[in-house]
Design a protein around this motif. Structure first.
Motif, PDB file in Angstrom:
ATOM      1  N   LYS A   1      65.691 -36.375  15.139  1.00  0.00           N
ATOM      2  CA  LYS A   1      66.425 -35.281  15.787  1.00  0.00           C
ATOM      3  C   LYS A   1      66.610 -34.115  14.822  1.00  0.00           C
ATOM      4  N   PHE A   2      66.942 -34.415  13.559  1.00  0.00           N
ATOM      5  CA  PHE A   2      67.140 -33.375  12.560  1.00  0.00           C
ATOM      6  C   PHE A   2      65.852 -32.596  12.328  1.00  0.00           C
TER       7      PHE A   2
ATOM      8  N   VAL B   1      69.364 -46.531  14.415  1.00  0.00           N
ATOM      9  CA  VAL B   1      70.082 -45.267  14.569  1.00  0.00           C
ATOM     10  C   VAL B   1      69.644 -44.232  13.544  1.00  0.00           C
ATOM     11  N   ILE B   2      69.472 -44.632  12.303  1.00  0.00           N
ATOM     12  CA  ILE B   2      69.166 -43.657  11.256  1.00  0.00           C
ATOM     13  C   ILE B   2      67.793 -42.998  11.462  1.00  0.00           C
TER      14      ILE B   2
ATOM     15  N   ARG C   1      65.017 -30.256  15.187  1.00  0.00           N
ATOM     16  CA  ARG C   1      65.885 -29.077  15.150  1.00  0.00           C
ATOM     17  C   ARG C   1      65.403 -28.081  14.089  1.00  0.00           C
TER      18      ARG C   1
ATOM     19  N   TRP D   1      66.348 -42.439  14.282  1.00  0.00           N
ATOM     20  CA  TRP D   1      66.540 -41.559  15.434  1.00  0.00           C
ATOM     21  C   TRP D   1      67.229 -40.263  14.995  1.00  0.00           C
ATOM     22  N   MET D   2      68.240 -40.381  14.130  1.00  0.00           N
ATOM     23  CA  MET D   2      68.938 -39.194  13.647  1.00  0.00           C
ATOM     24  C   MET D   2      68.015 -38.322  12.803  1.00  0.00           C
ATOM     25  N   ILE D   3      67.146 -38.937  12.008  1.00  0.00           N
ATOM     26  CA  ILE D   3      66.221 -38.169  11.174  1.00  0.00           C
ATOM     27  C   ILE D   3      65.234 -37.403  12.049  1.00  0.00           C
TER      28      ILE D   3
END
Length: 47
Positions: free
Chosen positions: A28-29, A21-22, A32, A24-26
């Motif tokens: 996405k950030f 998960v982490i 953006r 994937w979040m990085i």
């Protein structure tokens, strides 16, 4: 049969979150942030 304790279960779930998960979040950030930078560059180029 194997007896799995609550602590082992939470540790394995926590490790899965850290591994999957982490990152994937990085990503996405960063996508953006990259989009925002491209928009700013386009606005500067137009002026």
């Amino acid at each position: 049969m194997f007896r799995i304790g609550v602590l082992e279960l939470t540790l394995t779930c926590g490790l899965l979150l850290l591994v999957l998960v982490i990152p994937w979040m990085i990503t996405k950030f960063y996508t953006r942030v990259d989009r925002r930078l491209e928009n700013i560059e386009k606005k500067i180029d137009k002026k």
